[in-house]
Design a protein around this motif. Structure first.
Motif, short mmCIF file in Angstrom:
data_model
loop_
_atom_site.label_atom_id
_atom_site.label_comp_id
_atom_site.label_asym_id
_atom_site.label_seq_id
_atom_site.Cartn_x
_atom_site.Cartn_y
_atom_site.Cartn_z
N GLY A 146 -0.96 -0.95 -3.45
CA GLY A 146 -2.31 -0.80 -2.97
C GLY A 146 -2.57 0.62 -2.51
N THR A 147 -3.83 0.90 -2.18
CA THR A 147 -4.26 2.23 -1.75
C THR A 147 -3.80 3.29 -2.76
N VAL A 148 -3.97 2.97 -4.04
CA VAL A 148 -3.63 3.92 -5.11
C VAL A 148 -4.83 4.84 -5.30
N LEU A 149 -4.63 6.13 -5.08
CA LEU A 149 -5.73 7.08 -5.06
C LEU A 149 -5.65 8.14 -6.15
N GLN A 150 -4.47 8.32 -6.74
CA GLN A 150 -4.29 9.40 -7.72
C GLN A 150 -3.68 8.86 -9.01
N PRO A 151 -4.07 9.40 -10.17
CA PRO A 151 -3.50 8.93 -11.43
C PRO A 151 -1.98 9.04 -11.49
N GLU A 152 -1.43 10.11 -10.90
CA GLU A 152 0.03 10.28 -10.98
C GLU A 152 0.77 9.19 -10.19
N GLN A 153 0.11 8.61 -9.20
CA GLN A 153 0.74 7.52 -8.46
C GLN A 153 0.91 6.28 -9.35
N VAL A 154 0.02 6.10 -10.31
CA VAL A 154 0.10 4.94 -11.20
C VAL A 154 1.42 4.95 -11.97
N ARG A 155 1.80 6.11 -12.47
CA ARG A 155 3.05 6.22 -13.23
C ARG A 155 4.24 5.89 -12.35
N ARG A 156 4.23 6.36 -11.11
CA ARG A 156 5.35 6.09 -10.20
C ARG A 156 5.44 4.60 -9.85
N VAL A 157 4.29 3.96 -9.72
CA VAL A 157 4.29 2.52 -9.45
C VAL A 157 4.94 1.78 -10.61
N LYS A 158 4.57 2.15 -11.83
CA LYS A 158 5.15 1.48 -13.00
C LYS A 158 6.65 1.73 -13.08
N GLU A 159 7.06 2.96 -12.82
CA GLU A 159 8.49 3.29 -12.86
C GLU A 159 9.27 2.49 -11.82
N ALA A 160 8.63 2.16 -10.70
CA ALA A 160 9.29 1.39 -9.63
C ALA A 160 9.36 -0.11 -9.97
N GLY A 161 8.63 -0.52 -11.01
CA GLY A 161 8.62 -1.93 -11.38
C GLY A 161 7.32 -2.64 -11.05
N PRO A 208 0.82 -1.20 0.00
CA PRO A 208 0.00 0.00 0.00
C PRO A 208 0.86 1.26 0.00
N LEU A 209 0.39 2.27 -0.72
CA LEU A 209 1.19 3.48 -0.88
C LEU A 209 1.24 4.34 0.38
N ASN A 210 0.43 4.00 1.40
CA ASN A 210 0.57 4.71 2.68
C ASN A 210 1.52 3.99 3.63
N SER A 211 2.43 3.21 3.05
CA SER A 211 3.54 2.59 3.79
C SER A 211 4.78 3.48 3.66
N PRO A 212 5.80 3.28 4.51
CA PRO A 212 7.03 4.07 4.40
C PRO A 212 7.78 3.75 3.08
N SER A 213 8.09 4.77 2.31
CA SER A 213 8.87 4.61 1.06
C SER A 213 8.34 3.44 0.22
N PRO A 214 7.05 3.46 -0.12
CA PRO A 214 6.45 2.30 -0.79
C PRO A 214 7.05 1.99 -2.15
N TYR A 215 7.45 3.02 -2.89
CA TYR A 215 7.99 2.76 -4.23
C TYR A 215 9.34 2.04 -4.14
N ASP A 216 10.10 2.35 -3.09
CA ASP A 216 11.36 1.63 -2.89
C ASP A 216 11.10 0.16 -2.59
N SER A 217 10.10 -0.10 -1.74
CA SER A 217 9.78 -1.49 -1.40
C SER A 217 9.30 -2.26 -2.63
N ILE A 218 8.48 -1.62 -3.44
CA ILE A 218 7.98 -2.26 -4.66
C ILE A 218 9.15 -2.60 -5.58
N GLY A 219 10.06 -1.66 -5.74
CA GLY A 219 11.22 -1.91 -6.60
C GLY A 219 12.09 -3.04 -6.09
#
Length: 211
Positions: A67-82, A41-52
Motif C-alpha cells: 500500500g501507499t505506492v507512490l512511485q513507478p519504481e516502487q512497483v518493480r520492487r514490490v513485484k521483486e519482493a513477491g 504500506p510502503l511507509n512501514s519499516p522494511s516493507p519489502y522484507d515484510s511482503i516477501g
C-alpha cells in the motif's frame, strides 16, 4: 485470483507499521480469521522484507501486496519482493501503468467519479474509496449508477465492525481495514481478536444485505 480472494472475504488487512519480524505471526492470525488479502504500506519499516516474508509464509490463495505506492519504481520492487497487489492513496497514471505493465493487481484510491472513470480506464481492478470518512454510503450508490457494471468499490478509512452495513447496502463489496485492525506494536493475539470481530460483523452484514 484477487477477485476470488475478495469474494471469499471482502476484508483487506492494511498493516501500516508492521515490522518484518512480526509478519509471519500476524499473517497467520489474519489468514486463520478468514482474511485473504493483506497489504503492507510502503511507509512501514522494511516493507519489502515484510511482503516477501508474508508471501513465503502464507498459502497461495492469500493475496499479498503493498500500500501507499507512490512511485513507478516502487512497483518493480514490490513485484521483486513477491507482492501481487498495488494499492495507492491516489490514481497517479504513472503508477497505474507501471503496475499493469508488471501484471500486478491494482487498487487505486479515488475520491470523485472523474478519478474513478480515469482509474478504470487505466485498468484498475477495484477502486479504493478513500478517505471514506469524508463520504457517505449514498456516494457509493450514486457512483454505481453511472460506473461500468461490475465495478468494485472498497471504502477505506474509519471502517469498524459497527458501521459496515450501510456501506454494503449501498453496494460496497469490501473494505480496507487499517488502525481498527492493526496498530504497530500490537501482539498477534490482539490482532486475532480484532480480526475475528471484523469477520463476524462481515458475515452478519453480508447475510443481511438489503439488495
Amino acid at each position: 485470483m484477487f477477485q476470488q480472494a475478495l469474494k471469499s472475504n471482502g476484508l483487506i488487512a492494511i498493516l501500516r507499521g508492521l515490522r518484518p519480524e512480526e509478519a509471519p505471526a500476524i499473517g497467520d492470525v489474519l489468514y486463520e480469521a478468514g482474511l485473504r488479502v493483506i497489504e503492507v504500506p510502503l511507509n512501514s519499516p522494511s516493507p519489502y522484507d515484510s511482503i516477501g516474508l508474508l508471501r513465503l509464509h502464507l498459502p497461495a490463495d492469500c493475496v499479498v501486496g503493498a500500500g501507499t505506492v507512490l512511485q513507478p519504481e516502487q512497483v518493480r520492487r514490490v513485484k521483486e519482493a513477491g507482492g501481487q497487489l498495488i494499492v495507492m492513496p491516489h490514481s497517479g497514471r504513472e503508477v497505474l501503468r507501471a503496475a499493469k505493465a508488471e501484471g500486478l493487481f491494482l487498487s487505486p484510491g479515488v475520491a470523485t467519479p472523474t478519478e474513478a472513470f480515469a482509474a478504470l480506464g487505466e485498468g484498475a481492478d477495484v477502486l479504493k474509496l478513500f478517505p471514506a470518512e469524508q463520504m457517505a454510503p449514498a456516494v457509493i450508490k450514486a457512483w454505481l449508477a453511472v460506473l461500468p457494471a461490475g465495478t468494485v468499490l472498497l471504502p477505506v478509512g474509519g471502517i469498524s465492525p459497527d458501521n459496515m452495513q450501510p456501506w454494503l447496502d449501498a453496494g460496497a463489496q469490501g473494505f480496507g481495514l487499517g488502525s481498527g485492525l492493526f496498530k504497530p506494536g500490537m501482539s498477534a493475539a490482539d490482532v486475532a481478536v480484532r480480526a475475528q470481530a471484523y469477520v463476524t460483523a462481515w458475515q452478519h452484514c453480508t447475510a443481511n444485505r438489503s439488495h
